[in-house]
Design an enzyme around this catalytic site. Structure first.
Site, PDB file in Angstrom:
ATOM      1  N   CYS A 144       0.077  -4.364  -7.892  1.00 29.48           N
ATOM      2  CA  CYS A 144       0.253  -3.812  -6.544  1.00 29.48           C
ATOM      3  C   CYS A 144       1.296  -4.626  -5.762  1.00 29.48           C
ATOM      4  CB  CYS A 144      -1.110  -3.871  -5.884  1.00 29.48           C
ATOM      5  SG  CYS A 144      -1.113  -3.819  -4.119  1.00 29.48           S
ATOM      6  N   ARG A 167      -1.003   9.484  -2.099  1.00 32.83           N
ATOM      7  CA  ARG A 167      -1.915   8.346  -1.906  1.00 32.83           C
ATOM      8  C   ARG A 167      -1.424   7.439  -0.782  1.00 32.83           C
ATOM      9  NH1 ARG A 167      -3.682   3.160  -4.058  1.00 32.83           N
ATOM     10  NH2 ARG A 167      -5.898   3.343  -4.490  1.00 32.83           N
TER      11      ARG A 167
HETATM   12  P1  IMP Z   1      -6.454  -3.626 -10.967  1.00 33.91           P
HETATM   13  O1  IMP Z   1      -7.780  -3.403 -11.614  1.00 33.91           O
HETATM   14  O2  IMP Z   1      -6.310  -4.997 -10.424  1.00 33.91           O
HETATM   15  O3  IMP Z   1      -5.293  -3.246 -11.823  1.00 33.91           O
HETATM   16  O4  IMP Z   1      -6.423  -2.687  -9.677  1.00 33.91           O
HETATM   17  C1  IMP Z   1      -6.670  -1.311  -9.753  1.00 33.91           C
HETATM   18  C2  IMP Z   1      -6.759  -0.756  -8.348  1.00 33.91           C
HETATM   19  O5  IMP Z   1      -5.526  -0.961  -7.659  1.00 33.91           O
HETATM   20  C3  IMP Z   1      -6.976   0.739  -8.259  1.00 33.91           C
HETATM   21  O6  IMP Z   1      -8.317   1.108  -8.414  1.00 33.91           O
HETATM   22  C4  IMP Z   1      -6.433   1.070  -6.874  1.00 33.91           C
HETATM   23  O7  IMP Z   1      -7.367   0.861  -5.857  1.00 33.91           O
HETATM   24  C5  IMP Z   1      -5.328   0.056  -6.695  1.00 33.91           C
HETATM   25  N1  IMP Z   1      -3.995   0.635  -6.936  1.00 33.91           N
HETATM   26  C6  IMP Z   1      -3.619   1.543  -7.836  1.00 33.91           C
HETATM   27  N2  IMP Z   1      -2.296   1.762  -7.788  1.00 33.91           N
HETATM   28  C7  IMP Z   1      -1.831   0.968  -6.812  1.00 33.91           C
HETATM   29  C8  IMP Z   1      -0.514   0.734  -6.285  1.00 33.91           C
HETATM   30  O8  IMP Z   1       0.488   1.275  -6.716  1.00 33.91           O
HETATM   31  N3  IMP Z   1      -0.440  -0.149  -5.263  1.00 33.91           N
HETATM   32  C9  IMP Z   1      -1.521  -0.787  -4.747  1.00 33.91           C
HETATM   33  N4  IMP Z   1      -2.747  -0.627  -5.251  1.00 33.91           N
HETATM   34  C10 IMP Z   1      -2.908   0.254  -6.263  1.00 33.91           C
END
Ligand code: IMP
Length: 488
Positions: A312, A412
């Site tokens: 992110c 989103r």
């Molecule tokens: P991870 O498990 O740390 O990879 O985070 C996944 C979560 O990041 C997802 O469930 C979303 O809430 C959030 N997310 C998904 N895509 C994006 C993005 O492009 N930017 C910011 N947050 C995101």
């Protein structure tokens, strides 16, 4: 003048859980990870393990949703796909396993075998009841399986000439275990259940019973089918999507928004509450105000986290976000207050930035009822990302964020084609094999954490866990140190 909070925001990685007394029957095998995902009518929708796969293109398709539900969690199908694709994936999960089935493909006696060969090729089904009219709820006259004909010889034959007519069936059974016992007694892989008049009512399959025995902790609905969730956006056009998802019997709706503290979100929750009885999870929020706003709006659980997803870039480009440890501490306290004021418990789902068992345990101890993960699940064979070989020759999985150019999920982030900017990147994560081989070990690790903390359930962990923030040097000690890991 802007308000500046003086205490820094903390990540889950900064906390450790102190041991508590473990009684003789409090060791890991006695720990239950059963948890509330969200309110559901007068009760709750429960999972046997606190895992929710992220509503992301790279993560959750039918295969991941099926595997995760079998292992006690739930998959959330992303909103960034056409509604008919999202609905088809719900059907894929719902058809995967059931107790009594009432919507299986039924044949008519005058159909040519050539037609059945094509049906088998397209669907993969191999056992078919044959009824007088070919409709499911009609008089059963036989069973046809792929073993009953020879493709090289029988293509022009009719179903009636190849089907078996000595069908062993049950009559008026509505208890699943009684139906399973009868099926086992007959030694068959399939048991039709008929009315006294011989009309086909339901069928049970031995392969469904076998699947259940292999996965005793699977997440299932009232009809013994696997649970599945689906994401929607707050945009008005998704009101039609809500109706379609409900028609396909989705178990829970999740509003997928990077910032859930908005009027759009309140309106969507209200629309869902006015038009359906489906539970809806709101989010994402990171403040007590955000939590209370969504709770007042009627959300059945609240998803928390902003700017901390693994790929992110929200904090870099917008400077908005918060450490997940601080978010959970503040929202956990807001939830306790809400419970006192309203005599109602609202589950919290920690979303983003969690990729290892230590962070999962800390998240749960700080008040989360379930953990949503993207990166962690993207690593498994069952995720939607392609398997590719990187420049070093390692097999890796593609993982792209919903705010990346690749996902193109502009809704989103309330963006349009003209003003689009990325809030996430595309990259790769290691491929670690099948979720079926690896998740049971993670589950065992979480159970062991709870046992050491002296807690037998996630509720007890919320009540009794003692956490401590670590200094930088204490964290250094908590990692591998003073040992040479190179192969000599
Ligand atoms: P991870 O498990 O740390 O990879 O985070 C996944 C979560 O990041 C997802 O469930 C979303 O809430 C959030 N997310 C998904 N895509 C994006 C993005 O492009 N930017 C910011 N947050 C995101």
């Amino acid at each position: 003048m802007a308000q500046v909070l003086k205490t820094p925001s903390h990540s889950l990685k900064e906390f450790r859980i102190l041991p508590g007394y473990t009684p003789p029957d409090g060791n890991a095998p006695n720990v239950s990870l059963k948890t509330k995902l969200c309110r559901n009518g007068d009760g709750y929708l429960y999972l046997h393990a606190p895992f929710v796969s992220a509503a992301m293109q790279a993560v959750t398709g039918g295969e991941m949703a099926i595997a995760l539900a079998q292992l006690g969690g739930i998959g959330i199908l992303p909103v960034s796909q056409p509604v008919d694709e999202q609905c088809a994936k719900i059907s894929q999960v719902k058809r995967f396993k059931a107790g009594f089935q009432t919507n299986i493909l039924t044949l008519a006696p005058d159909q040519p075998i050539a037609e059945i060969v094509e049906v088998i090729r397209q669907t993969g089904y191999t056992t078919f009841p044959v009824t007088e009219s070919g409709q499911f709820h009609d008089k059963l006259i036989g069973i046809l399986t792929d073993k009953d004909f020879d493709e090289r010889r029988d293509l022009d034959c009719r179903v009636a000439t190849r089907m078996k007519t000595d069908v062993q069936a049950g009559t008026d059974i509505n208890d699943l275990s009684a139906a399973n016992q009868l099926m086992i007694r007959y030694g068959r892989g399939f048991l039709p259940i008929l009315s006294k008049e011989g009309i086909l009512q339901t069928v049970v399959f031995k392969k469904d019973l076998d699947k259940h025995l292999r996965h005793p902790s699977e997440s299932i609905d009232g009809k013994k089918r696997l649970l599945v969730g689906a994401a929607i956006s707050t945009h008005p056009e998704d009101r039609d999507r809500v109706q379609a998802l409900i028609e396909h019997e989705v178990d829970v709706l999740i509003i997928d928004a990077s910032d859930g503290h908005t009027e759009y979100q309140r309106e969507m929750i209200q629309f869902i509450k006015e038009h359906t009885v489906a539970p809806v999870i709101g989010g994402n929020v990171v403040t007590a105000e955000g939590f209370n706003f969504l709770a007042e709006a009627g959300a059945d659980a609240i998803k928390v986290g902003m700017g901390i997803g693994s790929g992110c870039t929200t904090q870099e480009v917008k400077a908005t976000g918060r450490g997940q440890g601080t978010t959970l501490m503040e929202i956990g306290a807001a939830r306790d207050q809400w419970q006192k004021d309203h005599d109602a418990y609202l589950p919290i789902i920690a979303d983003g930035g969690i990729a290892g068992p230590a962070e999962m345990s800390v998240g749960l101890a700080l008040g989360a009822d379930a953990i949503m993960m993207g990166n962690f699940f993207a690593r498994y064979t069952e995720s939607q990302g392609n398997l590719v070989r990187n420049a070093a020759g390692e097999v890796v999985k593609e993982y792209w964020m919903e705010g990346s150019m690749r996902a193109h999920n502009m809704r989103r982030y309330a963006q349009t084609k003209e003003n689009f900017f990325e809030e996430g990147i595309s990259g790769y994560v290691p491929h670690v094999g099948s979720i079926h081989d690896k998740l049971p070990t993670i589950i065992q690790m979480l159970r062991a954490t709870l046992a050491t903390a002296g807690c037998r359930t996630i509720d007890e962990l919320h009540e009794n866990a003692v956490l401590e923030m670590q200094s930088y040097t204490a964290l250094m000690d908590s990692q591998i140190h003073d040992i040479d890991q190179r192969i000599l």
